[in-house]
Scaffold this motif. Sequence first.
Motif, mmCIF file in Angstrom:
data_model
loop_
_atom_site.group_PDB
_atom_site.id
_atom_site.type_symbol
_atom_site.label_atom_id
_atom_site.label_comp_id
_atom_site.label_asym_id
_atom_site.label_seq_id
_atom_site.Cartn_x
_atom_site.Cartn_y
_atom_site.Cartn_z
ATOM 1 N N VAL A 191 -43.142 15.104 -20.959
ATOM 2 C CA VAL A 191 -42.662 16.207 -21.802
ATOM 3 C C VAL A 191 -43.514 16.309 -23.073
ATOM 4 O O VAL A 191 -43.910 17.394 -23.498
ATOM 5 N N ALA A 192 -43.848 15.131 -23.636
ATOM 6 C CA ALA A 192 -44.667 15.124 -24.852
ATOM 7 C C ALA A 192 -46.054 15.705 -24.577
ATOM 8 O O ALA A 192 -46.666 16.314 -25.455
ATOM 9 N N PHE A 193 -46.519 15.527 -23.327
ATOM 10 C CA PHE A 193 -47.834 16.024 -22.928
ATOM 11 C C PHE A 193 -47.980 17.518 -23.231
ATOM 12 O O PHE A 193 -49.024 17.979 -23.690
ATOM 13 N N ALA A 194 -46.885 18.273 -23.002
ATOM 14 C CA ALA A 194 -46.927 19.715 -23.234
ATOM 15 C C ALA A 194 -47.232 20.036 -24.690
ATOM 16 O O ALA A 194 -47.860 21.048 -24.992
ATOM 17 N N LEU A 195 -46.790 19.156 -25.598
ATOM 18 C CA LEU A 195 -47.061 19.379 -27.018
ATOM 19 C C LEU A 195 -48.414 18.806 -27.410
ATOM 20 O O LEU A 195 -49.132 19.376 -28.229
ATOM 21 N N GLU A 196 -48.769 17.670 -26.790
ATOM 22 C CA GLU A 196 -50.059 17.046 -27.093
ATOM 23 C C GLU A 196 -51.216 17.989 -26.800
ATOM 24 O O GLU A 196 -52.136 18.122 -27.598
ATOM 25 N N VAL A 197 -51.161 18.620 -25.629
ATOM 26 C CA VAL A 197 -52.320 19.419 -25.213
ATOM 27 C C VAL A 197 -52.478 20.693 -26.039
ATOM 28 O O VAL A 197 -53.512 21.357 -25.956
ATOM 29 N N ILE A 198 -51.476 21.054 -26.815
ATOM 30 C CA ILE A 198 -51.676 22.216 -27.684
ATOM 31 C C ILE A 198 -51.815 21.756 -29.130
ATOM 32 O O ILE A 198 -51.729 22.551 -30.064
ATOM 33 N N GLY A 199 -52.055 20.470 -29.308
ATOM 34 C CA GLY A 199 -52.351 19.949 -30.643
ATOM 35 C C GLY A 199 -51.128 19.758 -31.519
ATOM 36 O O GLY A 199 -51.238 19.780 -32.741
ATOM 37 N N GLY A 200 -49.971 19.552 -30.900
ATOM 38 C CA GLY A 200 -48.746 19.330 -31.674
ATOM 39 C C GLY A 200 -48.800 18.017 -32.446
ATOM 40 O O GLY A 200 -49.345 17.035 -31.952
ATOM 41 N N SER A 201 -48.237 18.005 -33.640
ATOM 42 C CA SER A 201 -48.298 16.793 -34.460
ATOM 43 C C SER A 201 -47.299 15.763 -33.952
ATOM 44 O O SER A 201 -46.368 16.080 -33.208
ATOM 45 N N GLY A 202 -47.506 14.523 -34.358
ATOM 46 C CA GLY A 202 -46.602 13.457 -33.958
ATOM 47 C C GLY A 202 -45.166 13.713 -34.379
ATOM 48 O O GLY A 202 -44.235 13.423 -33.642
ATOM 49 N N GLN A 203 -45.020 14.316 -35.554
ATOM 50 C CA GLN A 203 -43.674 14.629 -36.060
ATOM 51 C C GLN A 203 -42.943 15.589 -35.129
ATOM 52 O O GLN A 203 -41.790 15.381 -34.779
ATOM 53 N N ILE A 204 -43.661 16.662 -34.757
ATOM 54 C CA ILE A 204 -43.048 17.670 -33.889
ATOM 55 C C ILE A 204 -42.680 17.046 -32.550
ATOM 56 O O ILE A 204 -41.593 17.283 -32.005
ATOM 57 N N ILE A 205 -43.592 16.212 -32.026
ATOM 58 C CA ILE A 205 -43.328 15.576 -30.737
ATOM 59 C C ILE A 205 -42.072 14.702 -30.828
ATOM 60 O O ILE A 205 -41.190 14.772 -29.973
ATOM 61 N N LYS A 206 -41.969 13.914 -31.895
ATOM 62 C CA LYS A 206 -40.818 13.007 -32.049
ATOM 63 C C LYS A 206 -39.497 13.744 -32.203
ATOM 64 O O LYS A 206 -38.436 13.221 -31.902
ATOM 65 N N LYS A 207 -39.589 14.986 -32.696
ATOM 66 C CA LYS A 207 -38.368 15.754 -32.904
ATOM 67 C C LYS A 207 -37.989 16.535 -31.633
ATOM 68 O O LYS A 207 -36.852 16.501 -31.184
ATOM 69 N N ARG A 208 -38.979 17.205 -31.063
ATOM 70 C CA ARG A 208 -38.654 18.156 -29.995
ATOM 71 C C ARG A 208 -38.461 17.530 -28.621
ATOM 72 O O ARG A 208 -37.678 18.023 -27.821
ATOM 73 N N VAL A 209 -39.225 16.460 -28.328
ATOM 74 C CA VAL A 209 -39.112 15.882 -26.984
ATOM 75 C C VAL A 209 -37.699 15.355 -26.728
ATOM 76 O O VAL A 209 -37.099 15.681 -25.704
ATOM 77 N N PRO A 210 -37.117 14.575 -27.660
ATOM 78 C CA PRO A 210 -35.732 14.127 -27.427
ATOM 79 C C PRO A 210 -34.747 15.298 -27.323
ATOM 80 O O PRO A 210 -33.816 15.248 -26.515
ATOM 81 N N GLU A 211 -34.976 16.345 -28.119
ATOM 82 C CA GLU A 211 -34.098 17.536 -28.036
ATOM 83 C C GLU A 211 -34.130 18.136 -26.638
ATOM 84 O O GLU A 211 -33.088 18.444 -26.054
ATOM 85 N N ALA A 212 -35.357 18.304 -26.113
ATOM 86 C CA ALA A 212 -35.493 18.917 -24.793
ATOM 87 C C ALA A 212 -34.864 18.031 -23.721
ATOM 88 O O ALA A 212 -34.187 18.515 -22.811
ATOM 89 N N LEU A 213 -35.096 16.704 -23.841
ATOM 90 C CA LEU A 213 -34.546 15.781 -22.848
ATOM 91 C C LEU A 213 -33.019 15.770 -22.912
ATOM 92 O O LEU A 213 -32.339 15.669 -21.890
ATOM 93 N N GLU A 214 -32.487 15.894 -24.136
ATOM 94 C CA GLU A 214 -31.029 15.966 -24.326
ATOM 95 C C GLU A 214 -30.479 17.205 -23.627
ATOM 96 O O GLU A 214 -29.488 17.138 -22.895
ATOM 97 N N LEU A 215 -31.178 18.316 -23.819
ATOM 98 C CA LEU A 215 -30.714 19.594 -23.260
ATOM 99 C C LEU A 215 -30.649 19.532 -21.729
ATOM 100 O O LEU A 215 -29.711 20.019 -21.116
ATOM 101 N N VAL A 216 -31.657 18.917 -21.096
ATOM 102 C CA VAL A 216 -31.659 18.879 -19.630
ATOM 103 C C VAL A 216 -30.898 17.672 -19.093
ATOM 104 O O VAL A 216 -30.795 17.486 -17.884
ATOM 105 N N GLY A 217 -30.382 16.818 -19.990
ATOM 106 C CA GLY A 217 -29.547 15.699 -19.549
ATOM 107 C C GLY A 217 -30.339 14.504 -19.066
ATOM 108 O O GLY A 217 -29.922 13.785 -18.163
ATOM 109 N N LEU A 218 -31.530 14.280 -19.610
ATOM 110 C CA LEU A 218 -32.335 13.130 -19.175
ATOM 111 C C LEU A 218 -32.598 12.146 -20.315
ATOM 112 O O LEU A 218 -33.490 11.312 -20.213
ATOM 113 N N ALA A 219 -31.780 12.242 -21.373
ATOM 114 C CA ALA A 219 -32.041 11.412 -22.548
ATOM 115 C C ALA A 219 -32.061 9.933 -22.189
ATOM 116 O O ALA A 219 -32.865 9.165 -22.715
#
Lengths: 228, 296
Positions: free
Chosen positions: A100-128
Amino acid sequence: MVHFYHVSKVYQNGVKALKDVTMHISKGDFLFLVGPSGAGKTTLTKLLLREELPTKGQVIFCGKNVARLKPQEIPLLRRKIGVVFQDFRLLPKKTVYENVAFALEVIGGSGQIIKKRVPEALELVGLADKQKMFPSQLSGGEQQRAGIARAIVNRPLLLITDEPTGNLDPKTSWELIYLLQEINRLGTTIIMATHAWDIVNTLKKRVVALSGGQMVRDEKRGVYGYGG
Amino acid sequence: MAMGVNTLAYYFKETARYLVRNSWLSLAAIGTITVSLLILGVSILLVTNTNKIALDLEQKLEIRVFLKQNLSLSQVEQLEKRINFVSGVARVSFVSKEKALADLRKGLGERKDILAGMKKNPLPDAFQVKMERSEQIAGAAAQISSLPGVEQVLYGQDTVEKLLLVTRWVRIAGIIIIGALILAALFLISSIIRLSVFARRQEISIMKVLGATNWFIRTPFLLEGVTLGFLGSFVAVVILYFSYWSFVQQISTFVPFIPLVADQRLLFNLFGGLVGLGLVIGIAGSFFSVRKYLKV
């Protein structure tokens, strides 16, 4: 948000994949794209992602003619569109979190954004609770959820899902549909190409039917079928 | 696009991953670059050293023109003028037979008694002729020998010609061998990158769908090539540096009259140039493959 104006596509090998398709998709729509294999569903999504160019007609996304984008604008277009594949296409050597983080990495997302958004997305789909597992350790339904998390983590305007339930059993399929509906409620427009007639018939959402490259039906609250 | 720390970290991680995955092929590429740059470095050192030795000899080289006996002063002056007109002549100086004898005495040192019994100076008057370039010596010597009043012309022809020949052959052989080796290195690097692209084709297709820019996709492959080029040239330079210095030390101990190139700055430029060339080979090899096999 998405407009197809008299779009035709003839591939180099002579196959006529789309014939004079005109349709409009508004922000917030949930649209089922139905039709037999080879009807042109995949071509439609490829034109939107600009993996292919239309032979005739125009594809407009967010006010821009997709065919006229400069090469450096194509990645920016694709960042506004999330894609979920029938075969998941997760990277086997990365964990769920890393995929999931890969999607942000490849568009140059910062570490902060990755740490915030990846858990949110995983929470939403129920894979936390499974974020440290590898794809091979997950069930099909869980893999597809990871695929969805990867597609939405960048908060796209449009989510294209190509037969997302094609490899899943009925119960898992329904769970996935509920998830997609939830994402749709949060504001993401969804195009779902599918053969799952029971899902289409139950949900009574907008249905666009393709057959032999032609649009044979476009109903606000449709049911499955492409007979015309 | 501004490059974040994250993106940089990603690049290095990916590059390292694939260098390790293709480690045998990577070693082969590094080895080829090392060998080709080593040969290049050795032949450059050989050429610069032979050139230096040739130059050194050339500076000592001169044409000695011995005059016939009993020339009048005006005839000698006339001859000096004519020699000065020969093309390529840099300087003409007259050595009288008296001076020649004095030089000979000086040269003989303590054994100058040998000359004591001589009643008459047997040595002829002579000119010492310096040339601008050593290649011109043979032609000028032939011309001078045909001038009136000239008895004999001598110069160190053989030595110079042999040295120049060696320099030329080293240069030609070097260019051919180096050309072939650089091509081999380019080919190996582009094969490695092709394998890397192939191994990552699934990832690349996903990256494209996710909206990665073309440069983002290409950069790890280019870095991979650059790293191979750098490692190969670095090894070559290290080997060359230590072996050349020990060679210079050996020569200066045992054959001190041979003037070897030991100019630090010159060597520094040479080594820097070799590393630069290694980087260029790395970039060129990977760029070729990335363009051909990475349809982004």
